[in-house]
Structure formats: structure tokens, C-alpha cells
Motif scaffolding. Structure first.
Motif, PDB file in Angstrom:
ATOM      1  N   PHE A  17       0.822  -1.214   0.000  1.00 35.07           N
ATOM      2  CA  PHE A  17       0.000   0.000   0.000  1.00 35.07           C
ATOM      3  C   PHE A  17       0.857   1.265   0.000  1.00 35.07           C
ATOM      4  O   PHE A  17       0.635   2.195  -0.769  1.00 35.07           O
ATOM      5  CB  PHE A  17      -0.860   0.036   1.264  1.00 35.07           C
ATOM      6  CG  PHE A  17      -2.273  -0.420   1.046  1.00 35.07           C
ATOM      7  CD1 PHE A  17      -2.959  -0.120  -0.117  1.00 35.07           C
ATOM      8  CD2 PHE A  17      -2.933  -1.131   2.036  1.00 35.07           C
ATOM      9  CE1 PHE A  17      -4.270  -0.538  -0.297  1.00 35.07           C
ATOM     10  CE2 PHE A  17      -4.244  -1.551   1.859  1.00 35.07           C
ATOM     11  CZ  PHE A  17      -4.907  -1.251   0.695  1.00 35.07           C
ATOM     12  N   ASN A  18       1.836   1.295   0.909  1.00 31.17           N
ATOM     13  CA  ASN A  18       2.654   2.496   1.078  1.00 31.17           C
ATOM     14  C   ASN A  18       3.430   2.867  -0.162  1.00 31.17           C
ATOM     15  O   ASN A  18       3.641   4.038  -0.453  1.00 31.17           O
ATOM     16  CB  ASN A  18       3.645   2.297   2.227  1.00 31.17           C
ATOM     17  CG  ASN A  18       3.043   2.749   3.528  1.00 31.17           C
ATOM     18  OD1 ASN A  18       2.069   3.505   3.514  1.00 31.17           O
ATOM     19  ND2 ASN A  18       3.592   2.298   4.630  1.00 31.17           N
ATOM     20  N   GLN A  19       3.869   1.823  -0.879  1.00 31.86           N
ATOM     21  CA  GLN A  19       4.650   2.045  -2.084  1.00 31.86           C
ATOM     22  C   GLN A  19       3.743   2.508  -3.227  1.00 31.86           C
ATOM     23  O   GLN A  19       4.126   3.333  -4.046  1.00 31.86           O
ATOM     24  CB  GLN A  19       5.279   0.693  -2.468  1.00 31.86           C
ATOM     25  CG  GLN A  19       6.739   0.717  -2.788  1.00 31.86           C
ATOM     26  CD  GLN A  19       7.227  -0.706  -3.059  1.00 31.86           C
ATOM     27  OE1 GLN A  19       6.805  -1.664  -2.404  1.00 31.86           O
ATOM     28  NE2 GLN A  19       8.108  -0.836  -4.031  1.00 31.86           N
ATOM     29  N   VAL A  20       2.531   1.954  -3.265  1.00 39.16           N
ATOM     30  CA  VAL A  20       1.643   2.173  -4.407  1.00 39.16           C
ATOM     31  C   VAL A  20       0.833   3.465  -4.270  1.00 39.16           C
ATOM     32  O   VAL A  20       0.687   4.216  -5.239  1.00 39.16           O
ATOM     33  CB  VAL A  20       0.697   0.956  -4.574  1.00 39.16           C
ATOM     34  CG1 VAL A  20      -0.399   1.239  -5.593  1.00 39.16           C
ATOM     35  CG2 VAL A  20       1.498  -0.278  -4.966  1.00 39.16           C
ATOM     36  N   ALA A  21       0.340   3.736  -3.058  1.00 37.13           N
ATOM     37  CA  ALA A  21      -0.608   4.845  -2.872  1.00 37.13           C
ATOM     38  C   ALA A  21      -0.126   6.175  -3.452  1.00 37.13           C
ATOM     39  O   ALA A  21      -0.898   6.868  -4.121  1.00 37.13           O
ATOM     40  CB  ALA A  21      -0.963   4.977  -1.393  1.00 37.13           C
ATOM     41  N   PRO A  22       1.152   6.570  -3.245  1.00 30.80           N
ATOM     42  CA  PRO A  22       1.578   7.876  -3.773  1.00 30.80           C
ATOM     43  C   PRO A  22       1.592   7.938  -5.304  1.00 30.80           C
ATOM     44  O   PRO A  22       1.644   9.026  -5.874  1.00 30.80           O
ATOM     45  CB  PRO A  22       3.011   8.035  -3.234  1.00 30.80           C
ATOM     46  CG  PRO A  22       3.172   6.999  -2.175  1.00 30.80           C
ATOM     47  CD  PRO A  22       2.227   5.904  -2.495  1.00 30.80           C
ATOM     48  N   LEU A  23       1.577   6.765  -5.965  1.00 27.97           N
ATOM     49  CA  LEU A  23       1.689   6.740  -7.428  1.00 27.97           C
ATOM     50  C   LEU A  23       0.332   6.732  -8.122  1.00 27.97           C
ATOM     51  O   LEU A  23       0.260   6.815  -9.345  1.00 27.97           O
ATOM     52  CB  LEU A  23       2.475   5.497  -7.871  1.00 27.97           C
ATOM     53  CG  LEU A  23       3.839   5.275  -7.200  1.00 27.97           C
ATOM     54  CD1 LEU A  23       4.467   3.981  -7.704  1.00 27.97           C
ATOM     55  CD2 LEU A  23       4.763   6.458  -7.489  1.00 27.97           C
ATOM     56  N   VAL A  24      -0.749   6.621  -7.340  1.00 24.81           N
ATOM     57  CA  VAL A  24      -2.073   6.475  -7.942  1.00 24.81           C
ATOM     58  C   VAL A  24      -2.546   7.814  -8.506  1.00 24.81           C
ATOM     59  O   VAL A  24      -2.620   8.805  -7.780  1.00 24.81           O
ATOM     60  CB  VAL A  24      -3.078   5.959  -6.894  1.00 24.81           C
ATOM     61  CG1 VAL A  24      -4.479   5.865  -7.484  1.00 24.81           C
ATOM     62  CG2 VAL A  24      -2.632   4.597  -6.372  1.00 24.81           C
ATOM     63  N   PRO A  25      -2.840   7.874  -9.818  1.00 24.70           N
ATOM     64  CA  PRO A  25      -3.310   9.137 -10.406  1.00 24.70           C
ATOM     65  C   PRO A  25      -4.639   9.553  -9.774  1.00 24.70           C
ATOM     66  O   PRO A  25      -5.423   8.695  -9.364  1.00 24.70           O
ATOM     67  CB  PRO A  25      -3.513   8.790 -11.890  1.00 24.70           C
ATOM     68  CG  PRO A  25      -2.789   7.502 -12.122  1.00 24.70           C
ATOM     69  CD  PRO A  25      -2.777   6.786 -10.812  1.00 24.70           C
ATOM     70  N   SER A  26      -4.885  10.870  -9.703  1.00 25.55           N
ATOM     71  CA  SER A  26      -6.176  11.308  -9.179  1.00 25.55           C
ATOM     72  C   SER A  26      -7.239  10.847 -10.164  1.00 25.55           C
ATOM     73  O   SER A  26      -7.036  10.855 -11.373  1.00 25.55           O
ATOM     74  CB  SER A  26      -6.201  12.827  -9.031  1.00 25.55           C
ATOM     75  OG  SER A  26      -6.133  13.416 -10.303  1.00 25.55           O
ATOM     76  N   GLY A  27      -8.363  10.414  -9.656  1.00 26.51           N
ATOM     77  CA  GLY A  27      -9.409   9.898 -10.534  1.00 26.51           C
ATOM     78  C   GLY A  27      -9.332   8.391 -10.704  1.00 26.51           C
ATOM     79  O   GLY A  27     -10.246   7.776 -11.239  1.00 26.51           O
ATOM     80  N   THR A  28      -8.235   7.785 -10.274  1.00 25.46           N
ATOM     81  CA  THR A  28      -8.119   6.325 -10.334  1.00 25.46           C
ATOM     82  C   THR A  28      -8.488   5.750  -8.971  1.00 25.46           C
ATOM     83  O   THR A  28      -8.007   6.217  -7.946  1.00 25.46           O
ATOM     84  CB  THR A  28      -6.674   5.916 -10.691  1.00 25.46           C
ATOM     85  OG1 THR A  28      -6.382   6.352 -12.017  1.00 25.46           O
ATOM     86  CG2 THR A  28      -6.500   4.406 -10.625  1.00 25.46           C
ATOM     87  N   LYS A  29      -9.391   4.753  -8.993  1.00 26.70           N
ATOM     88  CA  LYS A  29      -9.760   4.093  -7.737  1.00 26.70           C
ATOM     89  C   LYS A  29      -8.606   3.231  -7.258  1.00 26.70           C
ATOM     90  O   LYS A  29      -7.932   2.591  -8.054  1.00 26.70           O
ATOM     91  CB  LYS A  29     -10.954   3.159  -7.957  1.00 26.70           C
ATOM     92  CG  LYS A  29     -12.287   3.831  -8.149  1.00 26.70           C
ATOM     93  CD  LYS A  29     -13.359   2.736  -8.226  1.00 26.70           C
ATOM     94  CE  LYS A  29     -14.555   3.182  -9.036  1.00 26.70           C
ATOM     95  NZ  LYS A  29     -15.447   2.066  -9.364  1.00 26.70           N
ATOM     96  N   LEU A  30      -8.412   3.189  -5.938  1.00 29.93           N
ATOM     97  CA  LEU A  30      -7.393   2.308  -5.365  1.00 29.93           C
ATOM     98  C   LEU A  30      -8.062   1.352  -4.394  1.00 29.93           C
ATOM     99  O   LEU A  30      -8.869   1.755  -3.560  1.00 29.93           O
ATOM    100  CB  LEU A  30      -6.331   3.126  -4.620  1.00 29.93           C
ATOM    101  CG  LEU A  30      -5.331   2.310  -3.788  1.00 29.93           C
ATOM    102  CD1 LEU A  30      -4.452   1.437  -4.678  1.00 29.93           C
ATOM    103  CD2 LEU A  30      -4.465   3.230  -2.927  1.00 29.93           C
TER     104      LEU A  30
END
Lengths: 403, 403
Positions: free
Chosen positions: B247-260
């Protein structure tokens, strides 16, 4: 999680007379940094198989082949059993202790004939100096043996390093020569609605896992969504790997500059000899209605519905060559005799066989002078795209028969 | 190919007295268009489980619960066994034949208490008119029973349609409410180098297979290659589903508008009640060093190395709450008594449990008034992103306790 499938494992057979210390050596190797998955006791004629995962060797199966070199005469039946046990070996490790090596010499010749590399080991170096035996092995077999003691971790590490040099696990990639680190790979994975929900077939899982291990992104699609998916990419993908059964649907959509191959062709390269199997497929052009084709399926389970080996390929063959074409089917690991009666052998994708086993079958076909191909190559030829697909280079071709 | 994993199956229990015709009905249902995978004979106290794949019902397990309604007294031990068998049921099918329904009435109350829907069946309608029993069931249980005969295919089809209405297999999607037909989904699947080569863990395979079945392209990547992969797409993906552990590695890379979201959160929605489990995770904010936490793992196998339930979550909990926090561990399907002593239960991802079993555990926690969460929700909370993730809507929330 389940263990690595048998078909992806390198099989290492330990040969030696009773009391040469085979089991002790196998156990000692298993004890170092390795996780014993589950020993599978053999019958009286089958060797004991111990599947292991080594950090340096990858997934291997150690075969403890009891008594193959004992003083009982190697009769025809016994020799056949010996050959059967050898068929699946990627490497033979031979323990040498006694001074009379008549049986061992026979075995070395047999291994050479079967193209199985052999690594000599002098065990129990803690009990006696290995120097005289090392010298004798150099003289008789022109090989550098490894002296070991199960009580000396350094000697066991040296043996594993020698085994690693033979197996070259780093070269055993399904996608070697097809995809590299900066690529994006599209996997076309049609899903059979009647297949169990929540599962994927083994070659798809194995290929995907390997791409992830190599840090290569894999875009998984069905044939129906391939166009839409290609449009979502800024650049065409470097590689498209498709299920052979939808070659016809996929081939027209492949952008120029993108490599096309199939799971079964990759596995042909990985486990067998793609060039030889491709040559075999081209033999299809020469077959007549009076020809005889053998279709060999590794799985012994009965197919549920339309099956690639029993329905799809026979239909395509008869459509192309004539309805009178003779097509025989075999299942499991046995081939009919005489093999010479056939004009072509079409082998299944062999997800249940390991590389050594597939190479052995290719070699048997060669000896009988019968061309051999596999499902994926045959389908690629029959659908007219064999010349468009990439054969990969998973492993080196099978060497020519020893003189 | 292997069969659908037990955790993805709907479990249907057939209840009725000996000679009510349970086995005959199960066999008759199994005979129509269904493929019997392999019957698994139970012990004397376990019901017989028959895994099946029906075109209309999907993957189900039929449980033949012999003798649960017989005239032997329902003692404490027997009742506990009965409850255990019921725990995993998504639907009970009760066969009614005799006129005295005292035991059946007790069972109906028990099913209601456990929130298990019950479908009444009047068997052997070929032997006698079902009308009187249908009327009696209407009067006593306020339900419309299905009359069947194993010799009347139309009646069996009607029963299957009624079963389908209860199970609603079309609503049992892992990715329901998260991904739709025109989406592209990115799956972040870190691979543990020590995990068996050539395999993927079950939740990853199940999610990928479902996306392919739904015609949704799935881009599989490791955390390290996520950035590069996102750059290769013309538009950001609609959804990123990641392993909870990164989670910690991925969350900052998620584009706005993309569901995580994460695999374990999707499975919490699919198999349990995501809202309730998310509420449970937020309880972590209120725990003190004197609190008691129970970590419940479904698998009974010993973890090999760093394990999410035994190492990772305990370390995060102690770091946040204090090193003196009491953390107890249980494995398998048993919970310790009294459950009331705990301030929070953290349940594993439950890939081995089916939905009914997970809901049962949530209900037991509710009765003991102990908040419950799962590994994925707890990790999302502890890494500070619970409010950023999408909880999905795989299935409807668990209804409130019956009065």
C-alpha cells in the motif's frame, strides 16, 4: 500456495551402488537452505522423488535411484526400467566408490546415448583421501569429479555450484529471447466458460509469474478485447503471446514491429527444441491421405468437451489432407511400437512433462526417423502463421546424436 | 486444471430425515448438465461434500448432512456439530415429508438465528400429491415450498431456478462495483522470491480470471514497474488493485481519478461485510497498551518466513499502540472462548473460507460485542490509507441480527 509444478522442475538423479551414500548425500543437500516440500515414496521400481526449492538452483526434483548400479544383471526388463528413470533426468550425479567400474562404465555410455550430462562425485572424503579416485576418474572418464563429505558444508556448497553450472537455472526462462526488461507484453488468454471458475491454466500462470519475476508488465486480455486494449497503449507492445487456439483471431490485429508467439510455442522452446518441432510442422505439407499421424497427449485424464488433440487438430488435418487420413491417439508417457510406422508425431504442449522428458521423446522420434511437432506448432502451421511467429530461444537446441 | 477453490463456492446444505430422499435429490441435481468433480466422503460427523459446476448456479458444493433431523436427541455436542455444519452454508434446502415437524421447527429457528436462508422442498411428488404438505408449510413456516420428483426433470429445473434466486450467482463478483466493462484495471502483484516458481497466490488468480471472464483487460505489474507502466497508457487506468503489503509504495503513485483498492479489501467485500470490517479497523485508533487483540488465521500451515499475521501486523500494532499490547493468535476455524475478553479481532483474508463462513464469524463477533476487521483493512488503516481506498460492493451487507 501449491508447490512448483513438476513440469517446471529440473530433475537430478543420484546414481550409485547401495551404500555409496546416495540417500545421505541427497539428505545433506536438502538440509542446506532448502525447503523440503514433500517426499514422494516410490514403488519398488520407481525412484524416490524429493521436490525441493533451492535459492541458487531453483525448483528441482532429486531422484534417489536405488540400486541401479548394483550387481544384479541388467536384464532387458531392468534396463528398460533404468532407461525410463533416466528419461526425465536433466542431470545425473554419479557416486563412485568401488574400484571395479564395469557397471558404471555401462551407465556412462547409456547416459551419453541419452544426451544426459553426468557429474561424478567421490563421497565420504572424510573417511579416506579422494585423490586416488579423482585420478582414476580423470583417466577412465576424462572428467573432473567433486570430492564431498556430508559433514563438510564447503564440499556440499562446491557440489551445488557444479550442479548449478550444469543446470544453468538463469537460462531456463520461458520468455527468454522473446521479452526483455523494458518490454510490455500482452497475453491473450481466452477463458473457457466451462473451465472451473477462479482458476487459470498452468502455462498462463507460469508465463505471467515469470514475467512478473523479471519485472516485465503483462497485459492480460481476451481475444475480444485485444483491439480496445492495444488502442489504450501509447506505443504498440513489444510482444503478444496468445493461446494457440485463437491464432486466427489474433494474428490480423498484431501491429507491425510487434512479435507474435503462442504459449505452446514458448513451451516448445523452453522444454524442447523449437526448431526441430517447427520443421516437424512443415512436414504437414507433404502428407497424403494414406499417411499415418500419431497424436500423443501427456495427460491421462479424459477431455470434457471439444479437445484440441482429439477434435480440433484431427478436424483441421482431415480438412486439409483428406478424410481418409489415419490418426492414432496415445495418452500418458508410453509410445506405440513400432514408431516407424508413422509419418508424423504431434505431441501435446507437455505442461506435465519436464524438459528432459520432452527432449527424450524428440530423440526417440529421431531414432525412428519420424518427424515430430507439437500442438502449438501444428496449429500455427495449419492456420498459416507458422512463418509469422517467433520461436523464442528458451534453451539451446538438442545436440545431434552422439556417434 | 484444478477445480474451483472451495472458498469461491456457494455451499448448499440438504437437510432432512433419513429416507426423506436427500441423497437421491442431490444425485438427481448433480445428474443434470453438471459435472461431478469428486465426491469427498465425510467422517461420521462431517457431511458429505460434493463440489459441482452448474452452468446456471456456478461453482457450488452440495452438502449431504445425514441424519441432522433424526429422532436422536439434539444434545449439546450434537447441536454444536450441527451448528458447525451450518456455519458454511449459503443456503439450506430442507426436505419435508413427515407430519410431525417439531425437529424441523427447531432447525428453522436455528437457521434464522444464523441468518441462513432456507428453501423448503416436498420430495417424492410422484408417490403422493404434494398439495397437503405445501399448504401445511405455508401455514407453519409462511413459505412457498417446491414440490419435486427425481423422475421429473421439470420439477428439478424449477428447484434449481429457486436455488438460483437465493444464491444470485450473477451478483457474486469479486470486482463488482469496482471495475466495469470498459475499464482497464492494473493489478499490483509483488512476487515473493521464496514463493514456489511458476505459481501465483489464489486471490491474484481469482481476480485476474474474473476480470478476463468479464472482458476487462488486466495489466499485471510489480510495485517497482508501476510508474513505468502507467506512463505507457494513454489514459490513467480506472482502477488499481494492489496487494495490501505494498500500500505504502503504491498509494503515492495512484493518479487522481483512479480508484485504489487491495485484493484483501475486495475479498472482504466479496466474502464478508466491508463496511463492518472497515469500522472494525477504525477501532484501532482507540486501543491502548492494556488492550487485547486476537489475530485469527484460517490456514493451519505454519508460515515459512515473515508472515503478515504473525510478524508484520503485530509489529505495526506494537509500534503504534505500545509494546505491551496483548496479541493472541489462533489458527483454523476455531475461536477461543470467551471471545468477549478481546477488544478487537483481526481475521485473515479468508481465501480458504467461503462467504457464509466469514459472515458467520462476523456474526459471532457481533454477538460477543467485539469489533472485527481483517488483515487488509487493518493494514490499510495502519498505513494511513483506509479513507483513500474503495471498499467495493461485492455483496450486500450482513443484515442486522434477527430480533
Amino acid at each position: 500456495m501449491e508447490k512448483t509444478p513438476s513440469g517446471l522442475r529440473a530433475h537430478i538423479g543420484f546414481l550409485g551402488r547401495t551404500n555409496a551414500g546416495k540417500s545421505a548425500l541427497v539428505n545433506a543437500l536438502a538440509g542446506i537452505e532448502a525447503s523440503l516440500v514433500s517426499p514422494q515414496p516410490g514403488t519398488t521400481t520407481d525412484p524416490v522423488r524429493i521436490p525441493m526449492e533451492f535459492p541458487d538452483l531453483g525448483a528441482v526434483t532429486l531422484l534417489d535411484t536405488a540400486g541401479l548400479l548394483d550387481d544384479t544383471p541388467l536384464g532387458t526388463l531392468r534396463e528398460e526400467r533404468t532407461r525410463q528413470a533416466l528419461r526425465e533426468l536433466d542431470l545425473a550425479v554419479m557416486l563412485l566408490t568401488s574400484a571395479d567400474w564395469a557397471k558404471e562404465g555401462e551407465m556412462v555410455q547409456l547416459l551419453q546415448k541419452e544426451n544426459i550430462p553426468c557429474l561424478f562425485v567421490v563421497p565420504q572424503m572424510d573417511l579416506r583421501s579422494p585423490a586416488p579416485l579423482l585420478a582414476k576418474i580423470r583417466a577412465e572418464f576424462h572428467a573432473e569429479a567433486v570430492p564431498v563429505s556430508i559433514y563438510d558444508p564447503a564440499s556440499l556448497a562446491a557440489l551445488r555450484e557444479r550442479i548449478r553450472e550444469f543446470l544453468r537455472p538463469e537460462e531456463r526462462w520461458i520468455t527468454k529471447g522473446i521479452a526483455s526488461a523494458d518490454d510490455l507484453v500482452v497475453l491473450v488468454m481466452p477463458q473457457d466458460a466451462s473451465a472451473p471458475k477462479g482458476r487459470l491454466i498452468l502455462p498462463q500462470v507460469q508465463t505471467l509469474r515469470e514475467l512478473l519475476d523479471r519485472g516485465i508488465p503483462a497485459l492480460c486480455v481476451t481475444p475480444q478485447t485485444l483491439i480496445k486494449t492495444l488502442e489504450a497503449l501509447r506505443e504498440p507492445p513489444e510482444v503478444i503471446i496468445t493461446d494457440s487456439q485463437c491464432f486466427n483471431q489474433v494474428a490480423p490485429l498484431v501491429p507491425s514491429g510487434t512479435k507474435l508467439t503462442s504459449f505452446s510455442i514458448l513451451f516448445a522452446s523452453y522444454k524442447g527444441d523449437a526448431q526441430e518441432l517447427a520443421r516437424g510442422a512443415r512436414i504437414l505439407a507433404t502428407l497424403k491421405e494414406s499417411s499415418r499421424v500419431l497424436i500423443a497427449e501427456a495427460c491421462t485424464h479424459a477431455p470434457k468437451e471439444e479437445d484440441i488433440g482429439t477434435v480440433k487438430i484431427p478436424a483441421l488435418l482431415r480438412q486439409r489432407i483428406g478424410s481418409g487420413l489415419t490418426i492414432d491417439h496415445v495418452r500418458g508417457s508410453q509410445w506405440p511400437h513400432p514408431l516407424e510406422d508413422y509419418d508424423l508425431i504431434i505431441q501435446c504442449g507437455s505442461c506435465m512433462f519436464n524438459r528432459a522428458h520432452v527432449l527424450h521423446r524428440i530423440q526417440e522420434a529421431r531414432r525412428a526417423k519420424v518427424p515430430i511437432t507439437n500442438y502449438g506448432m501444428a496449429l500455427a502451421y495449419l492456420t498459416g502463421i507458422l512463418d509469422r511467429v517467433d520461436l523464442g530461444e528458451g534453451t539451446v537446441p538438442l545436440p545431434d546424436e552422439k556417434a
